[in-house]
Design an enzyme around this catalytic site. Structure first.
Site, PDB file in Angstrom:
ATOM      1  N   HIS A 228       0.807  -1.221   0.000  1.00  0.00           N
ATOM      2  CA  HIS A 228       0.000   0.000   0.000  1.00  0.00           C
ATOM      3  C   HIS A 228       0.840   1.271   0.000  1.00  0.00           C
ATOM      4  CE1 HIS A 228      -3.306   2.685   1.727  1.00  0.00           C
ATOM      5  NE2 HIS A 228      -3.889   2.116   0.698  1.00  0.00           N
ATOM      6  N   LYS A 230       3.102   4.442  -1.271  1.00  0.00           N
ATOM      7  CA  LYS A 230       3.200   5.335  -2.429  1.00  0.00           C
ATOM      8  C   LYS A 230       4.543   6.037  -2.317  1.00  0.00           C
ATOM      9  CE  LYS A 230      -1.427   4.927  -1.748  1.00  0.00           C
ATOM     10  NZ  LYS A 230      -2.009   4.294  -0.558  1.00  0.00           N
ATOM     11  N   ASP A 235      17.069   9.489  -8.428  1.00  0.00           N
ATOM     12  CA  ASP A 235      18.534   9.590  -8.274  1.00  0.00           C
ATOM     13  C   ASP A 235      18.983   9.479  -6.818  1.00  0.00           C
ATOM     14  OD1 ASP A 235      18.725   9.896 -10.996  1.00  0.00           O
ATOM     15  OD2 ASP A 235      19.021  12.067 -10.949  1.00  0.00           O
ATOM     16  N   HIS A 407      -8.990  11.773   0.446  1.00  0.00           N
ATOM     17  CA  HIS A 407      -8.141  10.590   0.544  1.00  0.00           C
ATOM     18  C   HIS A 407      -6.848  10.879   1.308  1.00  0.00           C
ATOM     19  CE1 HIS A 407      -5.740   7.163  -1.364  1.00  0.00           C
ATOM     20  NE2 HIS A 407      -6.774   6.562  -0.808  1.00  0.00           N
ATOM     21  N   LYS A 409      -4.158  11.310   4.100  1.00  0.00           N
ATOM     22  CA  LYS A 409      -3.908  10.632   5.380  1.00  0.00           C
ATOM     23  C   LYS A 409      -2.887  11.474   6.145  1.00  0.00           C
ATOM     24  CE  LYS A 409      -4.269   7.153   2.001  1.00  0.00           C
ATOM     25  NZ  LYS A 409      -5.363   6.349   2.273  1.00  0.00           N
ATOM     26  N   ASP A 414      -0.588  19.830  17.775  1.00  0.00           N
ATOM     27  CA  ASP A 414      -0.137  21.086  18.407  1.00  0.00           C
ATOM     28  C   ASP A 414       0.539  22.029  17.410  1.00  0.00           C
ATOM     29  OD1 ASP A 414      -1.154  20.025  20.703  1.00  0.00           O
ATOM     30  OD2 ASP A 414       0.778  19.658  21.674  1.00  0.00           O
TER      31      ASP A 414
END
Length: 489
Positions: A228, A230, A235, A407, A409, A414
């Site tokens: 899952h 991404k 380089d 979508h 996340k 604080d």
């Protein structure tokens, strides 16, 4: 003694009956001895009792984290190599810092004790919050790549600007850049089967189908264990992570009628990219059995800017420190003194996480959770609602993002400590999938994230406790029904 057809039938019936109950009891004992959360145990116990035979089969398909013997062996072989590499980072003490903020200190202590690495300073991070900007930056970096490009994505879906990323990678491969791509077998199923992926392979791009979906593999590996992450690395110098897959929202899942997916990514360069490269190297070897060179630490031998973006990366999944992201979230929540803002498309928290969030609100921390009003998963949508009452009664403010599917996340604590990555607040992300979260201790970055989250709040409707209590009775029943499946989602 004469054996009649009836007596044989009786014997078979009794043997079948006792055989079935033996399987039920054995499976129940197996579930209990795993020492998993109570909700997980109760949910599976109900399933195996309510769905004869099918429930037992489902448990062995989906109830345990089977990575597969081959991958387990590779993970074990890689661990000493990765540990040796991270130890080499200590030869450059100027990239580490103890000067983290008070709210971030417990979390960075956790990271240091669990991974051997504390806060890493001298990183530069850009928060990119629109799809076009993300694609613009990524394509530009790919076009400027000179040695290697590595990517891991759960979903690659052809169409629109996703095709432009494909074309940029083909251009890079043709000029001699080594391009490696890991795609999840379930999430990228349609793309892998198309001629587009073959065109990329023909150009010299190495594409690996991760955790192949195959019913014949269920005896050796859990079917719903997914890659899952991404990640994009250019380089070994620039790295990306966040919530966005390689999809153009104008084309992706438009038939679900949930609007366009709203995502963010962070673009990083600095010492932190060495850790991102080791995560990719680990994933690549686990899938292919082939080793790739880890980045050269000497690339970051120059003293970095003193207090710029203190960071840490937390990878999760089989082969990594168990429950690390779950522990990190709990630590961060309990460290909060003033405010916490969560964004997640899927809200199905563990008991411990739910308790921590409610406790934070009860001790006076301003806690806000932003979720999409429309979700692409009916089961998750109803399971999420089962937690609303506890959250609202504790003083947590719940907001539903309208029009599009949020979508993103993220967690902001604080207005100082930020967690951004691929992790949803659900059981699958917390305990099962291969995920990654970037921890950022930096006021400047937090201000940018807070500004974005405020814009999300302006596009959201608050769920008020008095209105929530007035919902129809049938919704109560439906929520409780799907709540039992929450640990399995």
């Amino acid at each position: 003694m004469k054996i009649t057809l009836i007596s044989v039938y009786d014997w078979i019936s009794w043997l079948t009956f006792f055989g079935y109950w033996f399987l039920v009891v054995a499976t129940a004992l197996r579930i209990i001895t795993k020492r998993r959360p109570t909700t997980f145990v109760v949910a599976w116990m109900l399933i195996i009792y309510m769905l004869p035979v099918v429930g037992i089969i489902l448990y062995f398909l989906l109830g345990e984290t089977h990575l597969g013997q081959r991958r387990v062996k590779r993970a074990q072989e890689m661990r000493p190599i990765i540990n040796a590499f991270t130890q080499k980072l200590h030869d450059f003490p100027f990239i580490f810092t103890k000067g983290v903020s008070n709210v971030a200190k417990p979390l960075f202590q956790l990271c240091e004790n669990q991974t051997g690495l504390g806060g890493i300073k001298g990183n530069h991070i850009d928060l990119i919050s629109t799809t076009d900007e993300i694609f613009d930056h990524l394509i530009k970096d790919i076009d400027q790549a000179s040695s290697n490009i590595e990517m891991v994505f759960y979903i690659w879906y052809k169409g629109g600007r996703a095709n432009q990323v494909e074309e940029a990678l083909i251009r890079a491969a043709k000029r001699g850049v080594v391009c490696r791509l890991i795609l999840d077998s379930a999430g990228s199923r349609q793309f892998i089967k198309t001629g587009e992926s073959q065109k990329m392979k023909d150009a010299g791009i190495q594409i690996v189908e991760s955790l192949k979906v195959n019913l014949f593999r269920f005896m050796f590996r859990r079917l719903d264990l997914r890659q899952h992450r991404k990640i994009a690395i250019i380089d070994n110098h620039i790295a990306y992570t966040g919530s966005m897959n390689i999809v153009d929202p104008n084309f992706f899942k438009q038939d679900k009628h949930v609007g366009k997916w709203v995502d963010i990514m962070i673009r990083m360069h600095g010492p932190i990219t060495t850790l991102m490269s080791t995560i990719f190297a680990s994933d690549w070897e686990m899938e292919t059995g082939k080793k790739i060179s880890l980045p050269k630490v000497t690339d970051f031998a120059e003293t970095p800017e003193e207090k710029k973006h203190i960071m840490q990366l937390i990878p999760s999944g089989p082969g990594y420190t168990e429950n690390m992201i779950h522990q990190a979230l709990l630590t961060a929540i309990y460290s909060a003194q003033e405010e916490i803002i969560f964004t997640t498309p899927y809200l199905v928290p563990s008991d411990d996480l739910l308790h921590a969030i409610c406790t934070a609100a009860q001790r006076g921390v301003k806690v806000s959770i932003i979720i999409p009003k429309k979700n692409d998963s009916m089961m998750v949508n109803w399971a999420s609602r089962a937690f609303f009452s506890d959250l609202l009664e504790s003083g947590v403010k719940l907001y539903q993002f309208e029009n599009n599917l949020l979508h993103t996340k993220s967690v902001l604590i604080d207005k100082q400590l930020s967690l951004v990555g691929t992790v949803n607040l659900d059981m699958r992300s917390l305990w099962l999938n291969f995920e990654v979260t970037a921890v950022i201790d930096d006021t400047e970055f937090a201000e940018k994230l807070n500004s974005l989250l405020q814009s999300y709040l302006n596009q959201s409707i608050q769920i008020l406790p008095e209105e929530w209590r007035k919902r129809p009775f049938w919704q109560h029943i439906t929520e409780r029904l799907f709540y039992f499946f929450a640990p399995l989602l």
